[in-house]
Structures are given as C-alpha cells and as structure tokens.
Design a protein around this motif. Sequence first.
Motif, PDB file in Angstrom:
ATOM      1  N   ARG A 149       0.826  -0.973  -0.135  1.00 13.49           N
ATOM      2  CA  ARG A 149       0.537  -0.355  -0.307  1.00 13.49           C
ATOM      3  C   ARG A 149       0.435   1.351   0.044  1.00 13.49           C
ATOM      4  N   GLY A 150       0.053   2.159  -0.363  1.00 14.52           N
ATOM      5  CA  GLY A 150       0.418   3.447  -0.137  1.00 14.52           C
ATOM      6  C   GLY A 150       2.299   3.389  -1.375  1.00 14.52           C
ATOM      7  N   ALA A 151       3.616   4.264  -0.645  1.00 13.69           N
ATOM      8  CA  ALA A 151       4.556   4.029  -1.860  1.00 13.69           C
ATOM      9  C   ALA A 151       5.009   2.700  -1.993  1.00 13.69           C
ATOM     10  N   TYR A 152       5.094   1.674  -0.797  1.00 14.02           N
ATOM     11  CA  TYR A 152       5.624   0.295  -1.248  1.00 14.02           C
ATOM     12  C   TYR A 152       4.325  -0.236  -2.330  1.00 14.02           C
ATOM     13  N   LEU A 153       3.106  -0.064  -2.613  1.00 14.91           N
ATOM     14  CA  LEU A 153       2.628  -0.269  -3.366  1.00 14.91           C
ATOM     15  C   LEU A 153       3.485   0.089  -4.717  1.00 14.91           C
ATOM     16  N   SER A 154       3.168   1.697  -4.847  1.00 10.59           N
ATOM     17  CA  SER A 154       3.441   2.199  -6.128  1.00 10.59           C
ATOM     18  C   SER A 154       5.117   1.834  -6.989  1.00 10.59           C
ATOM     19  N   ALA A 155       5.634   1.321  -5.539  1.00 12.44           N
ATOM     20  CA  ALA A 155       7.257   0.975  -6.118  1.00 12.44           C
ATOM     21  C   ALA A 155       6.890  -0.419  -6.449  1.00 12.44           C
ATOM     22  N   LEU A 156       6.247  -1.044  -5.961  1.00 11.01           N
ATOM     23  CA  LEU A 156       6.219  -2.813  -6.837  1.00 11.01           C
ATOM     24  C   LEU A 156       5.902  -2.742  -7.899  1.00 11.01           C
ATOM     25  N   ALA A 157       4.480  -2.135  -8.592  1.00  8.40           N
ATOM     26  CA  ALA A 157       3.556  -2.052  -9.439  1.00  8.40           C
ATOM     27  C   ALA A 157       4.860  -1.500 -10.625  1.00  8.40           C
ATOM     28  N   ARG A 158       5.876  -0.538  -9.974  1.00 10.02           N
ATOM     29  CA  ARG A 158       6.921  -0.026 -11.829  1.00 10.02           C
ATOM     30  C   ARG A 158       7.833  -1.379 -11.095  1.00 10.02           C
ATOM     31  N   SER A 159       8.242  -1.424 -10.565  1.00  8.88           N
ATOM     32  CA  SER A 159       9.143  -3.159 -10.127  1.00  8.88           C
ATOM     33  C   SER A 159       8.784  -3.762 -11.371  1.00  8.88           C
ATOM     34  N   ALA A 160       7.452  -4.393 -11.046  1.00  9.15           N
ATOM     35  CA  ALA A 160       6.567  -5.638 -11.958  1.00  9.15           C
ATOM     36  C   ALA A 160       7.095  -5.473 -13.539  1.00  9.15           C
ATOM     37  N   GLN A 161       6.939  -4.207 -13.734  1.00 12.21           N
ATOM     38  CA  GLN A 161       6.453  -3.796 -15.350  1.00 12.21           C
ATOM     39  C   GLN A 161       8.622  -3.653 -16.124  1.00 12.21           C
ATOM     40  N   MET A 162       9.224  -3.988 -14.868  1.00  8.14           N
ATOM     41  CA  MET A 162      10.622  -3.977 -15.821  1.00  8.14           C
ATOM     42  C   MET A 162      11.120  -5.840 -15.238  1.00  8.14           C
ATOM     43  N   ASP A 163      10.404  -5.582 -14.369  1.00 10.51           N
ATOM     44  CA  ASP A 163      10.920  -7.826 -13.777  1.00 10.51           C
ATOM     45  C   ASP A 163       9.843  -8.847 -14.027  1.00 10.51           C
ATOM     46  N   HIS A 164      10.156  -9.327 -14.882  1.00  7.80           N
ATOM     47  CA  HIS A 164       9.454 -10.647 -14.712  1.00  7.80           C
ATOM     48  C   HIS A 164       8.451 -11.506 -13.605  1.00  7.80           C
ATOM     49  N   LEU A 165       9.516 -11.020 -12.861  1.00 10.24           N
ATOM     50  CA  LEU A 165       9.798 -12.373 -11.667  1.00 10.24           C
ATOM     51  C   LEU A 165       8.916 -11.576 -10.795  1.00 10.24           C
ATOM     52  N   VAL A 166       9.390 -10.517  -9.763  1.00  7.76           N
ATOM     53  CA  VAL A 166       8.589  -9.360  -9.978  1.00  7.76           C
ATOM     54  C   VAL A 166       6.992  -8.986 -10.316  1.00  7.76           C
ATOM     55  N   ALA A 167       6.932  -9.741 -10.915  1.00 11.51           N
ATOM     56  CA  ALA A 167       5.254  -9.294 -11.621  1.00 11.51           C
ATOM     57  C   ALA A 167       4.548 -10.908 -11.298  1.00 11.51           C
ATOM     58  N   GLU A 168       5.379 -11.998 -11.966  1.00 11.15           N
ATOM     59  CA  GLU A 168       4.465 -13.261 -11.112  1.00 11.15           C
ATOM     60  C   GLU A 168       4.365 -13.405  -9.512  1.00 11.15           C
ATOM     61  N   ALA A 169       5.490 -13.097  -8.975  1.00 12.30           N
ATOM     62  CA  ALA A 169       5.239 -12.679  -7.407  1.00 12.30           C
ATOM     63  C   ALA A 169       4.501 -12.477  -7.041  1.00 12.30           C
ATOM     64  N   LEU A 170       3.624 -11.123  -7.370  1.00 11.96           N
ATOM     65  CA  LEU A 170       2.980  -9.412  -6.790  1.00 11.96           C
ATOM     66  C   LEU A 170       1.193 -10.452  -7.262  1.00 11.96           C
ATOM     67  N   ALA A 171       1.745 -11.221  -8.632  1.00  7.74           N
ATOM     68  CA  ALA A 171       0.055 -12.198  -9.255  1.00  7.74           C
ATOM     69  C   ALA A 171      -0.007 -13.957  -8.346  1.00  7.74           C
ATOM     70  N   ARG A 172       0.683 -13.905  -7.331  1.00  8.56           N
ATOM     71  CA  ARG A 172       0.360 -14.652  -6.646  1.00  8.56           C
ATOM     72  C   ARG A 172      -0.101 -14.175  -5.847  1.00  8.56           C
ATOM     73  N   ARG A 173       0.242 -13.038  -5.528  1.00  9.62           N
ATOM     74  CA  ARG A 173      -0.741 -12.664  -4.115  1.00  9.62           C
ATOM     75  C   ARG A 173      -2.221 -12.183  -4.037  1.00  9.62           C
ATOM     76  N   ASP A 174      -3.266 -12.639  -3.244  1.00  9.72           N
ATOM     77  CA  ASP A 174      -4.378 -12.278  -2.910  1.00  9.72           C
ATOM     78  C   ASP A 174      -4.418 -10.632  -2.605  1.00  9.72           C
ATOM     79  N   ASP A 175      -3.376 -10.350  -1.914  1.00 10.50           N
ATOM     80  CA  ASP A 175      -3.710  -8.467  -1.816  1.00 10.50           C
ATOM     81  C   ASP A 175      -3.274  -7.759  -2.281  1.00 10.50           C
TER      82      ASP A 175
END
Length: 381
Positions: A157-183
């Motif tokens: 949430r907040g700044a952490y959410l923004s940072a993770l979302a931006r990182s997901a655009q550059m790293d598919h492993l970050v995107a996959e890790a986030l996609a596995r989360r329900d939150d």
Amino acid sequence: MLGFQPYETFQLLIETGGVDRTNTLLIAACDAYARRGKPTGPEMEQFEALAGRLFPIAGPQARAKGAAILGRAELLSPMLERLVVDNIGEDLIPFLEKAVDLSDQTMLDIIGRYDVPACTTLASRANLSNVVLAKLFQMNSRKVYRALAANPHIVPRGAYLSALARSAQMDHLVAEALARRDDFDAGLLAPAFFDLSDAHRIKVIQAFAERSTPIAPIARTIEQLSVASAELTKALMKLFSENRRPEVTRLLAQITGLDEVRCGQIAHDVTGASLFVILRAFGATSYDGLKVLIHATSHDEDRSRALADFANMFASVSPKSMAYLMSAWRGEVNLLELTKPQYLPSMQESRRTPAALRPTQNPVVDHALEALSRLGVRRAG
C-alpha cells in the motif's frame, strides 16, 4: 559469570596468552554464552566487554567460528549482533535467516554496505520496521525487489504499492510474485501482462470485472474505426479457422495501434487471454467472441473450463475497461490511477469460476460450441 571462570580470570588469560589461547578463549566464551539461555543485564554487559576484547585479536578462523556459535544465542544486544555480522563470514545468510530478532541498527548497517544477498535475505523477514523497509525499497536491486514482492508480511500500500507496481513492469519475476498474492491488485500488472503465466493473465483481466476505469486514450480510436464488431469477429473467426495467424497479426496491428511484435504474440496466444482483451475492447458479445476464441485457442486438457472463464468475463468485464487495459499495453496510461477510491475493484466473492457456471450448465458456451459444430471447421491445435 555465565557458568565459567570469573571475568577477571579471562582478562588475565587474554593479557598473558598468545593468539592461540585467545582463539580458544573466544570460542569457549561464545559457546558458554550461547548455552546460557537468556542472560541477565550485568551478564550481557560483561560478555560484551569480553567479546569486544577477544574478537579483534583472535585469528580469522576463530572469529568466524566464534561468531557462528554466538549467532545461535537466545539473546544478542545490537553490539553483539554487530560482532556476529562483522565476523561470521560466509555463514551470514543462514544467520540472518534464522535469527529470531535483529535490531534495526544491525539491518540498517547491512543495507548501508549494499550487500545484495544479505539485503535480499532481510527483505524476506517478517516484522520489518518502516525505517528498514524504506531503506530496502530505496535499493536498486531486482533481487531485493523480488524478495519484497514475495514477502507476505509486507502490506502493499502507499509508496510500497507504487514501488512494487513499477518494479513489476521491469522484472517479470516481480510481476509473477505479485500475481500470486491475493492482497495485490492484479490490475496494476497490466503492463506486465505478456510476461505473466496463463493463469495470471486471466487474473489480471478478472481484476477489471465490475470495475470503473479512467477514460482510455485508445477509446476514441476504437469509436472512429469504421469496422463493426460483428464484421471484426467474423473476419477473425475466418482467419483463425484457416490458421492464417500472420494475417491476424497484420489486422490487429491496423486496428489496435500496437506494434507487430505484440500483435504477433496476441495472434499466436493459444490461451486466448490477450485476444479476449481485444475482442471485448471492440465490443464483441459473448456469443460472437466465444466463437472466435474457440477457433483461436487450444485447450485440450481443460478446454471447457477455459471457455467458461471467458464466458463469465464477457458478462462481467466491460469494453471500456478492456480498452483501458489495451492502452496500458501501449504505455498511454498511469496504472497507479487505479489506486484512487473511485477506481478500486468491487468486492468479489471469489475470482474462481463458480461450479454453477461450468460449461455444461452455461447456455452461452453451449450455443457457441453448437455453432462451431454446425460450421464444421477445425479449431487451433
């Protein structure tokens, strides 16, 4: 002190002995402290003074062994943690993984060294303070971000959410890790759509179900196209039925404005997820859209379930939201707009397809399958 010789005796041995005796004393003292359990305040102070004398003058191997033993102690002060971290050598990662408690200062010191493997381990720990998290999120390291994305104890949430979302655009492993989360809001993974697994692509689309979105830049283009939805689905069905996917690629490039490489991915995506986005964005109905998907996809193992998923999404996902998703593919929107209250997803009971909507009980799917059998054309292999 601590069940072994008095502190003064150790002081005398340090002063009169050589390096070998110091090595022996260091290991013995660390072992005694580790076995002691939870020390009292005075005991810890005495051991800090003793360890502070022994570690600097002991040999490298003895320091590493003593630190490894000390790292197993039930309670360490920040000063003792620092001695462990500074001397434990290659056993640092196991220590950081198993340590029940670590002080913020110890973790900040490690982050300050920019030790990526150690920081990655820290990013996987529970109960990280906001001070430590802020420093970890400031690191320019994909490994650290992958650990942060997979850490269920970190609330996105907040700044952490923004940072993770931006990182997901550059790293598919970050995107996959986030996609596995329900939150985590899977809609924020739209730019990484083509890097995700098949199931997670569906999850991204489902994140737009019954959801308002900002006006997509591509919406005006879609409105201005002279081709009607029925004509588009008819053309796509013919091309897919004849397996003319290169021509599908060119057609999609003409109507979507996406580059040919991306359109080629869509044309050859036998899961149908990306093609669904195009069809729905251009207003295709469930009946016509499913007929196209039947020709374009290959679901030999669980074909009926996949078609049921698409049928449900035709009913719950609006053309406007899929136009927005297409604009995200084109890099025309700021996905973080979706975090605004008016664009948050509606509460869903479940993102899984209810048993009641299985294909045998879904008239939309049944009609599409019946239409296919009447047409007598082959589907994609």
